[in-house]
Design a protein around this motif. Structure first.
Motif, PDB file in Angstrom:
ATOM      1  N   THR A  74      65.438 -76.161  -4.267  1.00 11.58           N
ATOM      2  CA  THR A  74      64.327 -77.092  -4.100  1.00 11.58           C
ATOM      3  C   THR A  74      63.467 -77.298  -5.335  1.00 11.58           C
ATOM      4  O   THR A  74      62.402 -77.888  -5.230  1.00 11.58           O
ATOM      5  CB  THR A  74      63.421 -76.615  -2.943  1.00 11.58           C
ATOM      6  N   SER A  75      63.911 -76.834  -6.496  1.00 14.45           N
ATOM      7  CA  SER A  75      63.102 -77.077  -7.696  1.00 14.45           C
ATOM      8  C   SER A  75      64.003 -77.181  -8.917  1.00 14.45           C
ATOM      9  O   SER A  75      65.071 -76.563  -8.972  1.00 14.45           O
ATOM     10  CB  SER A  75      62.077 -75.965  -7.905  1.00 14.45           C
ATOM     11  N   PRO A  76      63.594 -77.964  -9.925  1.00 11.74           N
ATOM     12  CA  PRO A  76      64.403 -78.106 -11.136  1.00 11.74           C
ATOM     13  C   PRO A  76      64.622 -76.791 -11.874  1.00 11.74           C
ATOM     14  O   PRO A  76      65.721 -76.560 -12.399  1.00 11.74           O
ATOM     15  CB  PRO A  76      63.587 -79.091 -11.984  1.00 11.74           C
ATOM     16  N   VAL A  77      63.620 -75.936 -11.939  1.00 14.25           N
ATOM     17  CA  VAL A  77      63.774 -74.676 -12.668  1.00 14.25           C
ATOM     18  C   VAL A  77      64.866 -73.820 -12.039  1.00 14.25           C
ATOM     19  O   VAL A  77      65.734 -73.272 -12.736  1.00 14.25           O
ATOM     20  CB  VAL A  77      62.433 -73.908 -12.714  1.00 14.25           C
ATOM     21  N   VAL A  78      64.857 -73.689 -10.725  1.00 11.49           N
ATOM     22  CA  VAL A  78      65.864 -72.886 -10.033  1.00 11.49           C
ATOM     23  C   VAL A  78      67.236 -73.555 -10.146  1.00 11.49           C
ATOM     24  O   VAL A  78      68.261 -72.884 -10.329  1.00 11.49           O
ATOM     25  CB  VAL A  78      65.469 -72.671  -8.567  1.00 11.49           C
ATOM     26  N   ALA A  79      67.267 -74.882 -10.070  1.00 13.08           N
ATOM     27  CA  ALA A  79      68.538 -75.598 -10.209  1.00 13.08           C
ATOM     28  C   ALA A  79      69.137 -75.397 -11.595  1.00 13.08           C
ATOM     29  O   ALA A  79      70.363 -75.246 -11.737  1.00 13.08           O
ATOM     30  CB  ALA A  79      68.328 -77.091  -9.936  1.00 13.08           C
ATOM     31  N   LYS A  80      68.308 -75.391 -12.619  1.00 10.02           N
ATOM     32  CA  LYS A  80      68.814 -75.154 -13.977  1.00 10.02           C
ATOM     33  C   LYS A  80      69.358 -73.737 -14.106  1.00 10.02           C
ATOM     34  O   LYS A  80      70.398 -73.520 -14.750  1.00 10.02           O
ATOM     35  CB  LYS A  80      67.698 -75.382 -14.993  1.00 10.02           C
ATOM     36  N   ASP A  83      60.054 -89.490  -5.238  1.00  9.47           N
ATOM     37  CA  ASP A  83      59.771 -90.468  -6.291  1.00  9.47           C
ATOM     38  C   ASP A  83      59.288 -89.816  -7.586  1.00  9.47           C
ATOM     39  O   ASP A  83      59.786 -90.133  -8.672  1.00  9.47           O
ATOM     40  CB  ASP A  83      58.735 -91.482  -5.808  1.00  9.47           C
ATOM     41  N   ALA A  84      58.316 -88.917  -7.486  1.00  9.03           N
ATOM     42  CA  ALA A  84      57.754 -88.310  -8.689  1.00  9.03           C
ATOM     43  C   ALA A  84      58.747 -87.393  -9.391  1.00  9.03           C
ATOM     44  O   ALA A  84      58.568 -87.069 -10.575  1.00  9.03           O
ATOM     45  CB  ALA A  84      56.489 -87.529  -8.345  1.00  9.03           C
ATOM     46  N   MET A  85      59.794 -86.980  -8.674  1.00 10.53           N
ATOM     47  CA  MET A  85      60.771 -86.047  -9.226  1.00 10.53           C
ATOM     48  C   MET A  85      62.052 -86.734  -9.704  1.00 10.53           C
ATOM     49  O   MET A  85      62.940 -86.069 -10.236  1.00 10.53           O
ATOM     50  CB  MET A  85      61.122 -84.997  -8.160  1.00 10.53           C
ATOM     51  N   LYS A  86      62.138 -88.053  -9.531  1.00 13.57           N
ATOM     52  CA  LYS A  86      63.361 -88.746  -9.948  1.00 13.57           C
ATOM     53  C   LYS A  86      63.636 -88.602 -11.447  1.00 13.57           C
ATOM     54  O   LYS A  86      64.791 -88.398 -11.846  1.00 13.57           O
ATOM     55  CB  LYS A  86      63.300 -90.210  -9.523  1.00 13.57           C
ATOM     56  N   PRO A  87      62.616 -88.703 -12.326  1.00 14.38           N
ATOM     57  CA  PRO A  87      62.914 -88.490 -13.750  1.00 14.38           C
ATOM     58  C   PRO A  87      63.493 -87.108 -14.031  1.00 14.38           C
ATOM     59  O   PRO A  87      64.402 -86.967 -14.873  1.00 14.38           O
ATOM     60  CB  PRO A  87      61.546 -88.677 -14.421  1.00 14.38           C
ATOM     61  N   GLN A  88      63.004 -86.087 -13.337  1.00 12.01           N
ATOM     62  CA  GLN A  88      63.539 -84.751 -13.547  1.00 12.01           C
ATOM     63  C   GLN A  88      64.971 -84.635 -13.023  1.00 12.01           C
ATOM     64  O   GLN A  88      65.803 -83.941 -13.618  1.00 12.01           O
ATOM     65  CB  GLN A  88      62.633 -83.707 -12.887  1.00 12.01           C
ATOM     66  N   MET A  89      65.266 -85.314 -11.923  1.00 11.05           N
ATOM     67  CA  MET A  89      66.638 -85.302 -11.420  1.00 11.05           C
ATOM     68  C   MET A  89      67.579 -85.981 -12.409  1.00 11.05           C
ATOM     69  O   MET A  89      68.693 -85.486 -12.678  1.00 11.05           O
ATOM     70  CB  MET A  89      66.712 -85.992 -10.051  1.00 11.05           C
ATOM     71  N   LEU A  90      67.165 -87.109 -12.972  1.00 14.30           N
ATOM     72  CA  LEU A  90      68.007 -87.811 -13.943  1.00 14.30           C
ATOM     73  C   LEU A  90      68.205 -86.956 -15.193  1.00 14.30           C
ATOM     74  O   LEU A  90      69.316 -86.891 -15.739  1.00 14.30           O
ATOM     75  CB  LEU A  90      67.377 -89.155 -14.300  1.00 14.30           C
ATOM     76  N   ALA A  91      67.137 -86.287 -15.646  1.00 13.73           N
ATOM     77  CA  ALA A  91      67.257 -85.417 -16.820  1.00 13.73           C
ATOM     78  C   ALA A  91      68.194 -84.254 -16.525  1.00 13.73           C
ATOM     79  O   ALA A  91      69.000 -83.853 -17.374  1.00 13.73           O
ATOM     80  CB  ALA A  91      65.877 -84.923 -17.241  1.00 13.73           C
ATOM     81  N   TYR A  92      68.075 -83.712 -15.325  1.00 13.75           N
ATOM     82  CA  TYR A  92      68.938 -82.601 -14.926  1.00 13.75           C
ATOM     83  C   TYR A  92      70.401 -83.048 -14.885  1.00 13.75           C
ATOM     84  O   TYR A  92      71.291 -82.361 -15.409  1.00 13.75           O
ATOM     85  CB  TYR A  92      68.500 -82.084 -13.554  1.00 13.75           C
TER      86      TYR A  92
END
Length: 293
Positions: A272-278, A163-172
């Protein structure tokens, strides 16, 4: 670059074990990048018993796990700057049925990597993929042996976010929409999938088509449904933006998905993290641009 390294016994117990498959595939890349591998006792001993990294000064021995080796990796992922002992991430090749993978130090190693936005690499496929993306960022030519990881048009991508990471997923997804749209299929759990579809429709995706196929929400079994795709080798890459700070009632389902990924260690990549995914997305774009048309 300094990476912690550990492998459960299954993964270094014979010549074709996972650790050795990774080193055969990526030994040259490890040397090109000068990666320092800080290996827990048995893992170190297994490597030096072969000639796969013979003469490589970047292989560093840590104590056996029973002597605190894995605990030291956890501390160094967090960082001990006064001594210069800071790791950039960890490679932990997990045997999903080995109880040591649920020991506190093993769980903490992953958790601290996620908290500090560092790579936590638990499969052979993820380890090979990571070496290639670092090679691309370092300016090396693409390795043809890694082409399979970048054949996105033949792959299924899972997009999961707490839940807390959904905004970051949408931004990604918004930032890398064109890249993610190259995948043959995309899947997600309930709410994340709905929001991703709404994003895609706002970007001009045909309104009558779903950009992602929605499974159940995580608490209702969506993680388990995607785990089955992974086990059947019908999902090759998982982007799982985890929130390590909140306890969840469906923690068992989350762990089930993660164990499914490690069960098919040669076939599934998990981030497992936005930074690594980017960092992966940027490398994938650069790699595609460098390939002849």
């Amino acid at each position: 670059m300094r990476m912690g390294l550990a492998a459960n016994y299954l993964h270094h117990s014979h010549d074709e074990a996972a650790l050795f498959r990774w080193l055969r595939a990526c030994g040259q890349g490890i040397r090109e990048l000068g990666i320092s591998l800080h290996a827990v006792g048995r893992t170190y001993d297994a490597i030096v018993s072969t000639d796969l990294l013979a003469g490589y000064a970047g292989l560093v021995r840590y104590p056996y796990g029973r002597e605190g080796g894995l605990m030291k990796l956890v501390a160094e992922v967090v960082g001990l700057p006064e001594s210069g002992r800071v790791l950039d991430g960890a490679i932990y090749l997990i045997n999903p049925v080995n109880p040591s993978s649920t020991f506190p130090e093993a769980v903490a190693l992953k958790r601290q990597c996620v908290i500090h936005q560092k790579p936590f690499i638990s499969t052979v496929a993820s380890a090979c993929d990571w070496v290639e993306l670092e090679r691309i960022h370092a300016g090396f030519a693409p390795d043809p042996n890694a082409d399979g990881f970048h054949a996105l048009e033949t792959q299924t991508l899972a997009l999961i976010a707490h839940d807390a990471m959904k905004p970051q997923m949408l931004a990604y997804a918004a930032e890398y929409f064109d890249l993610l749209s190259r995948f043959a299929h995309r899947v997600a759990t309930g709410t994340t999938g709905q929001r991703l579809n709404e994003l895609a429709w706002s970007r001009g995706w045909p309104a009558e088509q779903s950009w992602v196929h929605r499974y159940q929400s995580g608490p209702m079994g969506g993680d388990a449904q995607i785990a089955d795709l992974v086990l059947e080798r019908r999902c090759q890459r998982v982007l799982f933006f985890e929130d390590p700070h909140v306890a969840r009632q469906h923690e068992a389902d989350i762990q089930l998905l993660e164990r499914a990924v490690t069960t098919v260690t040669d076939d599934a990549v998990c981030t497992t993290s936005p930074v690594v995914a980017k960092r992966w997305a940027q490398a994938a774009i650069r790699r595609a641009a460098s390939r002849p048309c």
